[in-house]
Structures are given as C-alpha cells and as structure tokens.
Design a protein around this motif. Structure first.
Motif, PDB file in Angstrom:
ATOM      1  N   LYS A  52       0.818  -1.042   0.076  1.00  0.00           N
ATOM      2  CA  LYS A  52       0.009  -0.035   0.139  1.00  0.00           C
ATOM      3  C   LYS A  52       0.960   1.443  -0.461  1.00  0.00           C
ATOM      4  O   LYS A  52       0.346   2.060  -0.825  1.00  0.00           O
ATOM      5  N   ASN A  53       1.686   0.616   1.133  1.00  0.00           N
ATOM      6  CA  ASN A  53       2.497   2.916   0.863  1.00  0.00           C
ATOM      7  C   ASN A  53       3.551   2.591  -0.677  1.00  0.00           C
ATOM      8  O   ASN A  53       3.800   3.613  -0.710  1.00  0.00           O
ATOM      9  N   ALA A  54       3.804   1.372  -1.005  1.00  0.00           N
ATOM     10  CA  ALA A  54       4.766   1.556  -2.327  1.00  0.00           C
ATOM     11  C   ALA A  54       4.058   2.574  -3.462  1.00  0.00           C
ATOM     12  O   ALA A  54       4.252   3.302  -4.030  1.00  0.00           O
ATOM     13  N   SER A  61       9.472  -3.500  -3.435  1.00  0.00           N
ATOM     14  CA  SER A  61      10.535  -2.652  -4.120  1.00  0.00           C
ATOM     15  C   SER A  61       9.584  -1.537  -4.433  1.00  0.00           C
ATOM     16  O   SER A  61       9.060  -2.181  -5.797  1.00  0.00           O
ATOM     17  N   ASP A  62       9.815  -0.410  -4.677  1.00  0.00           N
ATOM     18  CA  ASP A  62       8.737   0.929  -6.620  1.00  0.00           C
ATOM     19  C   ASP A  62       9.630   1.526  -6.715  1.00  0.00           C
ATOM     20  O   ASP A  62      10.761   1.881  -6.820  1.00  0.00           O
ATOM     21  N   THR A  63       8.553   2.482  -7.588  1.00  0.00           N
ATOM     22  CA  THR A  63       9.508   3.140  -8.588  1.00  0.00           C
ATOM     23  C   THR A  63       9.308   4.817  -8.051  1.00  0.00           C
ATOM     24  O   THR A  63       9.363   5.768  -8.614  1.00  0.00           O
ATOM     25  N   THR A  72       4.022   8.987  12.748  1.00  0.00           N
ATOM     26  CA  THR A  72       5.049  10.301  11.372  1.00  0.00           C
ATOM     27  C   THR A  72       3.962   9.534   9.747  1.00  0.00           C
ATOM     28  O   THR A  72       3.965   7.996   9.735  1.00  0.00           O
ATOM     29  N   THR A  73       3.593  10.549   9.544  1.00  0.00           N
ATOM     30  CA  THR A  73       3.115  10.246   8.032  1.00  0.00           C
ATOM     31  C   THR A  73       3.160  11.620   7.282  1.00  0.00           C
ATOM     32  O   THR A  73       3.180  12.938   7.560  1.00  0.00           O
ATOM     33  N   THR A  74       3.633  11.436   5.894  1.00  0.00           N
ATOM     34  CA  THR A  74       3.391  12.433   4.751  1.00  0.00           C
ATOM     35  C   THR A  74       2.868  13.068   3.951  1.00  0.00           C
ATOM     36  O   THR A  74       2.334  13.552   3.334  1.00  0.00           O
ATOM     37  N   LYS A  75       1.501  12.379   4.167  1.00  0.00           N
ATOM     38  CA  LYS A  75       0.313  11.534   3.581  1.00  0.00           C
ATOM     39  C   LYS A  75      -0.560  12.504   4.531  1.00  0.00           C
ATOM     40  O   LYS A  75      -1.127  12.623   4.990  1.00  0.00           O
ATOM     41  N   PRO A  76      -1.768  13.628   3.337  1.00  0.00           N
ATOM     42  CA  PRO A  76      -2.647  14.431   3.592  1.00  0.00           C
ATOM     43  C   PRO A  76      -3.821  13.451   4.547  1.00  0.00           C
ATOM     44  O   PRO A  76      -4.214  14.033   5.665  1.00  0.00           O
ATOM     45  N   THR A 130      -2.604   7.881   8.714  1.00  0.00           N
ATOM     46  CA  THR A 130      -2.409   7.382   9.818  1.00  0.00           C
ATOM     47  C   THR A 130      -1.366   7.801  10.410  1.00  0.00           C
ATOM     48  O   THR A 130      -1.006   7.937  11.413  1.00  0.00           O
ATOM     49  N   GLY A 131      -0.160   7.432   9.741  1.00  0.00           N
ATOM     50  CA  GLY A 131       1.228   7.211   9.877  1.00  0.00           C
ATOM     51  C   GLY A 131       1.576   5.725  11.379  1.00  0.00           C
ATOM     52  O   GLY A 131       2.091   5.716  12.118  1.00  0.00           O
ATOM     53  N   LEU A 132       0.349   4.940  10.970  1.00  0.00           N
ATOM     54  CA  LEU A 132       0.066   3.770  11.547  1.00  0.00           C
ATOM     55  C   LEU A 132       0.642   3.019  11.116  1.00  0.00           C
ATOM     56  O   LEU A 132       1.229   1.434  11.596  1.00  0.00           O
ATOM     57  N   GLY A 133       0.563   2.539   9.562  1.00  0.00           N
ATOM     58  CA  GLY A 133       1.166   1.100   8.825  1.00  0.00           C
ATOM     59  C   GLY A 133       2.607   0.906   9.511  1.00  0.00           C
ATOM     60  O   GLY A 133       1.855  -0.412   9.397  1.00  0.00           O
ATOM     61  N   LEU A 134       3.599   1.010   9.583  1.00  0.00           N
ATOM     62  CA  LEU A 134       4.960   1.068   9.834  1.00  0.00           C
ATOM     63  C   LEU A 134       5.125   0.693  11.062  1.00  0.00           C
ATOM     64  O   LEU A 134       5.421  -0.793  11.103  1.00  0.00           O
ATOM     65  N   ALA A 135       4.575   0.983  11.868  1.00  0.00           N
ATOM     66  CA  ALA A 135       4.403   1.577  13.420  1.00  0.00           C
ATOM     67  C   ALA A 135       3.743  -0.308  13.702  1.00  0.00           C
ATOM     68  O   ALA A 135       3.846  -1.318  14.095  1.00  0.00           O
TER      69      ALA A 135
HETATM   70  P1  ADP Z   1       1.131   6.032   6.090  1.00  0.00           P
HETATM   71  O1  ADP Z   1       0.976   5.129   5.580  1.00  0.00           O
HETATM   72  O2  ADP Z   1       0.070   6.089   7.207  1.00  0.00           O
HETATM   73  O3  ADP Z   1       1.961   7.864   6.148  1.00  0.00           O
HETATM   74  P2  ADP Z   1       2.677   4.741   7.541  1.00  0.00           P
HETATM   75  O4  ADP Z   1       3.010   4.117   9.022  1.00  0.00           O
HETATM   76  O5  ADP Z   1       3.113   3.173   6.303  1.00  0.00           O
HETATM   77  O6  ADP Z   1       2.335   5.935   7.707  1.00  0.00           O
HETATM   78  O7  ADP Z   1       3.986   4.916   6.824  1.00  0.00           O
HETATM   79  C1  ADP Z   1       5.031   6.361   7.063  1.00  0.00           C
HETATM   80  C2  ADP Z   1       5.630   7.281   6.147  1.00  0.00           C
HETATM   81  O8  ADP Z   1       6.255   6.536   5.448  1.00  0.00           O
HETATM   82  C3  ADP Z   1       4.970   7.140   4.775  1.00  0.00           C
HETATM   83  O9  ADP Z   1       4.106   8.911   5.588  1.00  0.00           O
HETATM   84  C4  ADP Z   1       5.910   7.764   4.179  1.00  0.00           C
HETATM   85  O10 ADP Z   1       6.319   9.095   4.337  1.00  0.00           O
HETATM   86  C5  ADP Z   1       6.863   6.774   4.714  1.00  0.00           C
HETATM   87  N1  ADP Z   1       6.809   6.227   3.454  1.00  0.00           N
HETATM   88  C6  ADP Z   1       6.945   4.034   4.187  1.00  0.00           C
HETATM   89  N2  ADP Z   1       6.435   3.960   3.029  1.00  0.00           N
HETATM   90  C7  ADP Z   1       7.292   4.099   1.427  1.00  0.00           C
HETATM   91  C8  ADP Z   1       7.511   4.182   0.412  1.00  0.00           C
HETATM   92  N3  ADP Z   1       6.998   2.917  -0.046  1.00  0.00           N
HETATM   93  N4  ADP Z   1       7.836   4.847  -0.480  1.00  0.00           N
HETATM   94  C9  ADP Z   1       7.947   6.360   0.110  1.00  0.00           C
HETATM   95  N5  ADP Z   1       8.194   7.073   1.707  1.00  0.00           N
HETATM   96  C10 ADP Z   1       7.030   5.353   2.578  1.00  0.00           C
END
Ligand code: ADP
Ligand code: MG
Length: 534
Positions: A440-442, A468-470, A485-489, A492-497
């Motif tokens: 999903k992040n990719a 991997s993504d491009t 931590t999120t950079t998306k509008p 949630t910033g919870l996915g990777l946690a």
């Molecule tokens: P969210 O996806 O809700 O922002 P995540 O915990 O999944 O929260 O990811 C945190 C942040 O890590 C993202 O907001 C993004 O900035 C960065 N990130 C994660 N995966 C990628 C990726 N494949 N490419 C670029 N940035 C990523």
C-alpha cells in the motif's frame, strides 16, 4: 707554593739532588750550604702534596659512604673478566649474597640458567665494553634461587690510556613496578570501554583494543593524531579551546565527571557515548586518560522502550475510542445503506448528485473504519497464531486481491517468488497485513504510476522479502517507523508501526533503502526456525 709550579720545583730539586750524588765525595762548602735549603724545599713539597691529596681522599671517602649506604640500588664492580670485586649494602639486600661470599665469583651466577646457556652474560660484557654503557631489563636470580625483574645499567671503567679495568653495575629490583604495569596493561587491554591516552597537545598516544572496536580505527591509524578525529562537530572545533582554557585556568570541562556526548566512528557514523577524563602525570608530562563507553545500543533500546510505552498509552485511549467511535460508525454505515435502498425505491430522486454524495459518505466511513482497524491492530493484546506458513501463499493472496485495484492507479505488479521456498512458522494473517501495508505504501509513493516488485528468496537461515517501488522515495530525517509519522494528507502514520510490531514478534528485521525520486526497497527478513517465537 701552588699546585701549578709543583712539578717545576720537584724537577729543580731532582736536579740538585742528582748533582749532590754525582759529587758525593767532594764536600765543598758551597754545597753544604745548599743542603738545608734543599731539605726545606723538600718539606714544602711534601706538605703541598699532603694538602693536595686531602680533598681527593675526602671525595673518595664520600663516594664510598654514598655507595655503601645506598640500599635501594645494588652497586658493585666487576673486573674486566666479569668477576665481582666490590659489593654494597644494596647488592646484599637485593641479591642476598654477603660481600665475602660473592667477591671473586663470576657475575653470570646472577642470570637464570637459560640466559647462561645462550651466553647472555658474556654478550652483555662485550656490549658494555664496546659501547661504554649497557642498559637492560630482565629476570635475575637471588642467592636463594628466586627471581626478580631487574633494571641494570652497566658502565665500562677505563683509565686515561683507554685501558679497560672493569665495570660498574647498578641494579634495581623493579619487579613490583613491572607487576603493576602488567596488571594495568591487561586491564586496559580487556576492558569493554575504550581507553584513550592523550598528551598535552591533544594527540592520541594509547588506544586500547576496545577503542579499536568501538571507533573502527586501528591503533596505528590514530597514534599521534589529534583526538578531534574521534569527535563530530561542534565538539571537534571546540576541543582545542577546552584544553587551552583548562591549562590556563585549571577550570575543568570534562575532567572528573561523566558526560554524555557524541563521538564519531571511522565510518563517520556519529554515536552517543559516555565519557570521563582523568589527569595522569604531573605538570611537565601531563596526559589525559579518556574512558569512553559506547551507549548507542542502550540509547536505541531506551528509544524502543519509550516507543512501546507510548504505544501502550495510546493503546488504552485507542481501545476506548475504537469502542466509542466504532459503534456509531457502524450505525451510520447501516443508515447509509438503508438510505440508499430507500432512495432506490423512489427512483425519481436518485440522481447523479445524490449518488456521488452517498459514495463519498461511504468512502469516508471506510476511511474511519480503516483508521480504527489500524489502531486496534496496534493496541490489541498481541496474540500470534503460529503455523507452518508459505510466504508464497501469503504474497499471492494479498496480490490477488490488490493487483486489479493497483492497475487502475497505473501501477504494474511484478512478483518473483520461487515456488520451493521453505515454510516459515508464522501467523499468516498477520504476515498478510505486513505485505499489504508495505504494498500500500509502495503504491501510494507512485502517484503517477510505476512498478511494484515483490521478491522473495532463501538466504540460508532466513527468508527475505523485498518490496520495491519506483516512487518518490523517503525523505531523509524522518523516523517512518514511529507511530503517527506520516507525510500523507490522509495518512494515519500507523502502517509501519504495525508492520514493525509484527516483524519483531516473529524475530525478524525490517530495513529500507531509498533514493529520492527513484524509489524505495523495503527488505524484510524472517528466521526460518521460529521455534522460540511466542
Ligand atoms: P502512512 O502510510 O499512513 O503515512 P506509514 O507508517 O505506513 O503511515 O508510513 C509512514 C511514512 O513513511 C509515510 O507517510 C511515508 O512518508 C513514508 N513511506 C513509507 N513507505 C514508503 C515508500 N514505499 N515510499 C516513500 N515513502 C514511504
Ligand atoms: Mg501506510
């Protein structure tokens, strides 16, 4: 009469006496008159000589007393062949022989058997004779056969003509000093802390094995270099100033207390340390000893603990929220569905605008539900259902559902997974969540489309999964694994946690490599033997 014209006076006298002898038979009046004068002069010569000899005698006496009384040093003399000719109190104390026992014996009896066999005593004599002076340290024997570590200075004694007439030896028992030094040495060599000695100018002169391990430099690389090479800015630039100020004012900056600062490894990695500095030596030969402890592991652990605590407290709130929000959200969701049905019955009213609005409500509800789900995933009492699991099946299941959707976003999916991978012992449902979150992040990192590649391979004791993504890449300086931590509008910033929590429970690791503008690869490793996972 002074000492200087003594030789001339004696010469004149000798001449006169010879003259007298020559003419012994002939008693001239004149010669008889000379006799008392000659005798008087002779007396004066004798007196002068006596006076001149006295200080010499005194001096010799002083030296004798000095040598005799000196009990800290064995001071003795050898004849040119190496036989003992004199022996002081210190020699008796240190070596155990009395003067009458040892005088006349060859000095090789002070050496251990092995040295005698290799001819060491003779070599030492030769060297002292050739160089004038010979100094060394080594084991020597006492009369009772016990050993002591001796510091020996041997000086060749020559007369004015350069003829060798013996050797003076000064021997000290430095066994204790050597033992202390050896203990200190092994302490410094085995301690887990870096020990670094620095001279007055801030140059490194001792660098123990722990320091080599911690900093990544060998001793040879740092010897004589400025200690700043081990420091990051701003410490490096400030350091000379600290030393200067301390030398000037005596006001310590680092000395005598433990400080937490940063240091720099050869790889230029900056890491946290605890350092304490002690002064060694006196004013003339001042040195500083720095004890350095690498606390990066501890700091990391503390960070993880804090993070867990934070999540736990978030968790309690989240559990309440999930409940409080979850039920009304369900209610709304049902209400919207009912509304849709009602409206469909009254066809006339169901125009595009209404449909769009309803869709939007449904979408927002899905988003809220997702948020709640992720909260719950983080906070739920983590129970893992560990079963033999095929990584291939997990990935295929996830992609089977998602590929269609990704295609509509312009993302092409490639899957490279060998069919013969060993099974993992894992919670397949949780692993799906991991793969889904990473994919999903990719995809979200490729707003203009691109390629998502999922590869898996067997690397011996573990399986690796690469996603991997491009896409746009990960901005530097953010901790993407930290919750929220999120950079998306709308992130949630919870996915990777969540992902990290699951991986840790499987005793795996998760790392990433990212190039801004080119893409990102997340690498997940999972141990093949999972027997101790709980
Ligand atoms: P969210 O996806 O809700 O922002 P995540 O915990 O999944 O929260 O990811 C945190 C942040 O890590 C993202 O907001 C993004 O900035 C960065 N990130 C994660 N995966 C990628 C990726 N494949 N490419 C670029 N940035 C990523
Ligand atoms: Mg995410």
């Amino acid at each position: 009469m002074s000492d200087q014209n003594l030789p001339r006076t004696i010469e004149t006298l000798q001449r006169k006496i010879t003259d007298l002898r020559k003419h012994a038979g002939q008693h001239s009046e004149q010669r008889c008159a000379e006799l008392p004068q000659i005798i008087e002069e002779l007396n004066r010569v004798i007196e002068t000589l006596r006076l001149a000899e006295q200080p010499l005698q005194n001096q010799a006496e002083h030296y004798r007393l000095l040598v005799e009384g000196c009990t800290d040093y064995a001071i003795f003399m050898l004849d040119p062949g190496g036989n003992v000719v004199s022996w002081n109190a210190g020699a008796e104390r240190i070596k155990g022989y009395r003067a009458e026992e040892i005088i006349g014996k060859h000095f090789s009896c002070f050496y251990p058997q092995q040295d005698v066999e290799t001819g060491k005593p003779d070599q030492v004599l030769h060297m002292a004779a050739a160089m004038g002076r010979h100094q060394d340290e080594g084991w020597r024997l006492r009369k009772d056969g016990s050993r002591f570590w001796a510091n020996v200075v041997m000086t060749a004694l020559r007369n004015e003509a350069g003829q060798l007439h013996g050797f003076a030896k000064v021997t000290r028992d430095v066994t204790e000093r050597r033992r202390v030094a050896a203990r200190l040495r092994s302490l410094i060599d085995t301690t887990q802390d870096a020990v670094i000695f620095i001279d007055r100018q801030g140059r490194i002169d001792l660098f123990n094995p722990a320091a080599e391990r911690i900093f990544g430099y060998t001793r040879a690389e740092v010897q004589g270099q400025k200690v700043q090479m081990l420091m990051p800015e701003p410490y490096a630039s400030e350091h000379d100033g600290y030393i200067e100020r301390y030398k000037r004012t005596g006001e310590p900056h680092a000395i005598g207390r433990i400080r937490s600062v940063a240091a720099r490894r050869k790889s230029s990695e900056v890491f946290p340390i605890e350092i304490s500095v002690a002064e060694l030596g006196d004013d003339e030969d001042m040195r500083y000893a720095a004890l350095v402890r690498d606390v990066s592991e501890r700091v990391k652990l503390q960070g993880q603990l804090l993070e867990r605590e934070r999540l736990a407290s978030v968790g309690t709130t989240a559990a309440i929220l999930a409940h409080e929000i979850g039920s009304p959200l369900n209610g709304i969701s049902l209400a919207v569905q009912l509304l849709e049905k009602q409206l469909t019955k009254q066809h006339a009213l169901l125009d595009d605008k209404v449909t769009a609005l309803l869709d939007r409500i449904a979408r927002e509800i899905r988003r809220l539900t997702l948020l709640l789900d992720e909260y719950r995933a983080l906070t739920r009492d983590q129970r893992f259902d560990l079963q033999p699991t095929s990584l291939m099946t997990v990935v295929t299941d996830v992609l089977a559902v998602e590929t269609q959707h990704y295609a509509t976003l312009g993302v092409h999916v490639e899957q490279e997974i060998p069919s013969d991978l060993p099974l993992l012992v894992a919670d397949s449902h949780k692993l799906k969540q991991v793969v889904l979150n990473l994919c999903k992040n990719a995809v979200e990192a490729m707003p203009d489309g691109g390629t998502l590649t999922v590869r898996a391979y067997d690397s011996g004791r573990q399986l690796c999964l690469e996603v991997s993504d491009t896409g746009v890449g990960i901005p530097a300086g953010i901790d993407i694994f930290a919750a929220f931590t999120t950079t998306k509008p709308h992130g949630t910033g919870l996915g990777l946690a969540v992902v990290r929590q699951i991986i840790e429970a499987h005793k795996g690791t998760l790392t990433y490599h990212s190039v801004p503008g080119q893409g990102t690869t997340f690498t997940l490793t999972l141990p093949i033997s999972q027997s101790e996972t709980g």
